[in-house]
Design a protein around this motif. Structure first.
Motif, PDB file in Angstrom:
ATOM      1  N   ARG A 183     -52.773  56.453  64.198  1.00 36.20           N
ATOM      2  CA  ARG A 183     -52.676  56.329  62.741  1.00 36.20           C
ATOM      3  C   ARG A 183     -51.229  56.361  62.272  1.00 36.20           C
ATOM      4  NH1 ARG A 183     -58.225  58.742  60.295  1.00 36.20           N
ATOM      5  NH2 ARG A 183     -57.238  58.234  58.316  1.00 36.20           N
ATOM      6  N   SER A 220     -55.394  57.909  50.100  1.00 37.08           N
ATOM      7  CA  SER A 220     -55.563  57.569  51.516  1.00 37.08           C
ATOM      8  C   SER A 220     -55.902  56.102  51.729  1.00 37.08           C
ATOM      9  CB  SER A 220     -56.662  58.432  52.144  1.00 37.08           C
ATOM     10  OG  SER A 220     -57.932  58.085  51.614  1.00 37.08           O
ATOM     11  N   ASP A 261     -51.046  58.708  56.991  1.00 35.49           N
ATOM     12  CA  ASP A 261     -51.738  59.650  56.104  1.00 35.49           C
ATOM     13  C   ASP A 261     -50.804  60.710  55.536  1.00 35.49           C
ATOM     14  OD1 ASP A 261     -54.831  58.961  56.533  1.00 35.49           O
ATOM     15  OD2 ASP A 261     -53.802  58.798  58.445  1.00 35.49           O
ATOM     16  N   TYR A 269     -55.192  52.169  58.122  1.00 39.31           N
ATOM     17  CA  TYR A 269     -54.205  53.179  58.495  1.00 39.31           C
ATOM     18  C   TYR A 269     -53.749  53.046  59.951  1.00 39.31           C
ATOM     19  CZ  TYR A 269     -58.674  55.085  60.062  1.00 39.31           C
ATOM     20  OH  TYR A 269     -59.923  55.236  60.625  1.00 39.31           O
ATOM     21  N   GLN A 271     -59.218  63.695  56.483  1.00 35.63           N
ATOM     22  CA  GLN A 271     -58.341  63.987  55.342  1.00 35.63           C
ATOM     23  C   GLN A 271     -58.108  65.482  55.143  1.00 35.63           C
ATOM     24  OE1 GLN A 271     -56.577  61.563  53.933  1.00 35.63           O
ATOM     25  NE2 GLN A 271     -57.637  60.230  55.395  1.00 35.63           N
TER      26      GLN A 271
END
Length: 660
Positions: free
Chosen positions: A388, A85, A392, A364, A224
């Protein structure tokens, strides 16, 4: 920085509210009898109740209203996940060290604090009013009073203000230059500071007894877990897009120098939303028209880079149409965030949205706006709302090979004309041996423009040259017996894409503290009587039951009222102490209890009750059923006190506010 004033216009003394909050056990330092640990706090009964009510309202406002999918993911995270990440390499702040004392400081906060102190001193020298921080060390205050305060040059004042406006955009080298330029030394030793260094904010840990070194982290965010469960959530949602997941839970950040009470801590409650959206079509939102006329106070990055902190008030429709806010979905959530914060009791004039500057942006993020609340500590980021993009899902998919994508049947088949490549793999292997796969991979990644160019070259020369990093000289020659490049048509019946993500992220602790400052005031004519004017929906306790005395005849009524209120979900507390009714109400005003029910001898005669409202101290009197129904509608937000006061008779009897 401007003074923080309460709703009654008085300058808020931070030490007074923090003393009240700790004395009434809203929160307390963790491990205090062992000397405490910076950046860690425990919530007491009213703090727990307030937090639970805020979280409950958050669930109703977002999860329920927006039909989100809530998940609860583990706080322990394997290193591989956070390496992928980007958090292992990039989740850091800049710290600098005083080599003489060994003290560690967060570089941007140190610069910010020193420049703000110099500007305050300059105001004092010019005879302007400045806020006095009663919490500072008495000896330090005495020294500062004895020292000669000199005015700053007007140009330097402007330079300081412009630097503070851009402080979030500075990296380590730039912060180091500012420390030298403005001669910032160690606060306690006066020593030259070491150059700023990056410090990763995650807590490392060891997962399992067989690990011989740390192999995991306490999560720095809840996001996450939501990304890794995307495919399962998509399936649970019957492959329907767009959709949003939500998560509420503890996160951890190893702050360099925790300060500002609940505003900068190492363990905190987060509430995060991941709204997955199709990137095609400009990230539209189907409910944007409902909010497009809502006005927001927006401080954009261009204004900040010009050295100003003056926001513009514009409708979100205008902000999106001009490109100030990137897309409708991002804009929609900015409005919903504002609505939520206002429901909690924050003051509209003390709320703004600040756009992240380029250097400040998380690794991100494609765009990000912070909902900031003004407090005695200045403007505090309480909610981040980031685009984002597809970052991700893409990095986790590339790392694991898991298809974190959406596949949907096209309403109309799509015919695509493109250059396709055929490789003679039977010849490619023997010719390039161990490099064959690398050559093949390089060919597969060729763009359509390059394929078109190479097809013409292949037809003309009978061979082409392809960039192959890591193979030989970095370039590989392929003859026409190994490769064929032709323009062909293909029909796509399904579409596959990686969703983009809009992420509103809420720091619950910061919101709680900011709200407590916003609703705190002292009752006119009695500065010692602090009041926390929480809206009924989030107040820790909704109703105080106050018997006029300890007379036995009142006890059955107290028992019955307590039971009835609990059955309808209204938290209540009995205060049957010997203190006057005025004193009993006053100490519960400090706890933010919005309503009080008095049981007196008239109650024994006709079963009527007095209902008192905290902020106005006005009272109405009616039957038990009418009072219970009124309380229920007030707590549920279906009525205001003005509505209740119109339909129920005012009580003009004995002045129960008088302390005896």
């Amino acid at each position: 920085m401007a003074d923080f004033t309460t709703r009654t216009g008085e300058i808020l003394d931070r030490s007074a509210i923090e003393s009240t909050l700790r004395r009434r056990l809203f929160y307390t330092p963790s491990f205090e009898i062992y000397g405490g640990e910076r950046g860690l706090f425990d919530y007491g009964p009213p703090g727990c109740a307030l937090q639970a009510n805020v979280v409950d309202l958050w669930r109703k406002h977002f999860v329920l209203e927006e039909d989100m999918l809530e998940v609860d993911c583990t706080m322990l995270t394997p290193e591989a996940v956070l390496k992928t990440s980007g958090h292992v390499d990039k989740f850091a702040d800049w710290m600098c060290k005083d080599p003489k004392s060994g003290e560690i400081f967060r570089a941007d906060h140190l610069v910010e604090g020193v420049l703000e102190d110099r500007l305050k001193a300059d105001k004092t020298a010019r005879g302007q009013t400045v806020e006095v921080d009663e919490a500072k060390d008495a000896k330090k205050k005495k020294k500062s009073k004895e020292a000669k305060v000199e005015k700053l040059d007007d140009a330097l004042v402007q330079e300081y203000e412009e630097t503070l406006a851009k402080i979030d955009n500075f990296g380590g080298d730039e912060l180091g230059e500012l420390i030298k330029k403005y001669n910032i030394k160690g606060p306690t030793t006066g020593a030259e500071l070491d150059p700023p260094k990056a410090f990763n904010l995650m807590f490392q840990t060891q997962i399992g007894p067989s690990a011989d070194k740390p192999n995991g982290y306490l999560r720095p965010e809840t996001a996450q877990g939501q990304f890794l469960n995307f495919q399962k959530l998509l399936e649970f949602n019957q492959q329907s897009m767009p959709f949003a997941s939500a998560s509420i839970g503890k996160s951890f950040r190893n702050e360099i120098s925790p300060r500002s009470g609940l505003l900068r801590v190492r363990e905190f409650l987060m509430a995060e939303i991941e709204h997955f959206v199709d990137p095609e079509g400009g990230k539209k939102h189907h409910r944007f028209d409902d909010v497009k006329d809502t006005k927001l106070s927006l401080l954009n990055r261009k204004t900040q880079l010009a050295g100003s902190t003056k926001p513009d008030t514009v409708t979100i429709g205008e902000a999106v149409s001009t490109g100030l806010v990137d897309n409708e979905t991002l804009g929609y959530f900015l409005v919903r965030i504002q609505e939520f914060l206002l429901k909690l009791g924050t003051e509209h004039s003390k709320l703004r949205f600040r756009q992240h500057m380029a250097n400040e942006m998380a690794h991100y993020a494609a765009d990000c706006w912070d909902a900031e609340l003004f407090t005695t500590y200045g403007w505090i980021e309480c909610v981040g709302c980031a685009d984002r993009s597809a970052y991700d899902l893409t990095v986790h998919m590339n790392k694991t090979g898991s298809p974190l994508v959406v596949r949907e049947t096209r309403a109309k088949p799509l015919v695509i004309e493109e250059y396709q490549i055929d490789l003679e793999r039977k010849k490619l292997g023997p010719k390039f041996r161990k490099d064959a796969k690398a050559v093949e991979a390089a060919v597969d990644t060729l763009s359509q423009d390059l394929r078109e160019k190479l097809s013409l070259e292949l037809e003309k020369k009978g061979k082409i040259e392809v960039d192959t990093p890591g193979v030989g000289s970095g370039k590989t020659e392929l003859e026409k017996d190994l490769i064929k490049i032709e323009k062909r048509k293909r029909t796509e019946h399904t579409r596959e894409y990686t969703p983009n993500v809009i992420e509103p992220s809420f720091g619950i602790g910061r919101i709680l503290y900011s709200v407590m400052e916003h609703v705190f005031w002292t009752r006119e004519g009695d500065g010692a009587r602090g009041v926390l004017s929480f809206p009924p929906t989030v107040a820790p306790t909704k109703v105080l039951l106050v018997p006029l005395s300890s007379h036995q005849d009142f006890k059955p009524f107290i028992k019955k009222l307590t039971s009835r209120l609990r059955r309808i979900g209204v938290s209540n507390k009995v205060d049957d102490s010997s203190a006057s009714i005025g004193k009993r109400y006053a100490r519960n005003d400090e706890l933010g209890t919005p309503f009080g029910i008095t049981i007196d001898f008239q109650t024994v005669k006709d079963n009527s009750l007095t209902l008192r409202e905290r902020d106005s101290t006005k009272q109405v009197r009616a039957s038990e059923d009418d009072i219970i129904n009124a309380v229920k509608s007030l707590v549920d937000g279906e009525e205001t006190w003005a509505d209740v006061a119109k339909r129920l008779p005012a009580f003009e009897g004995q002045d129960l506010e008088t302390s005896t």
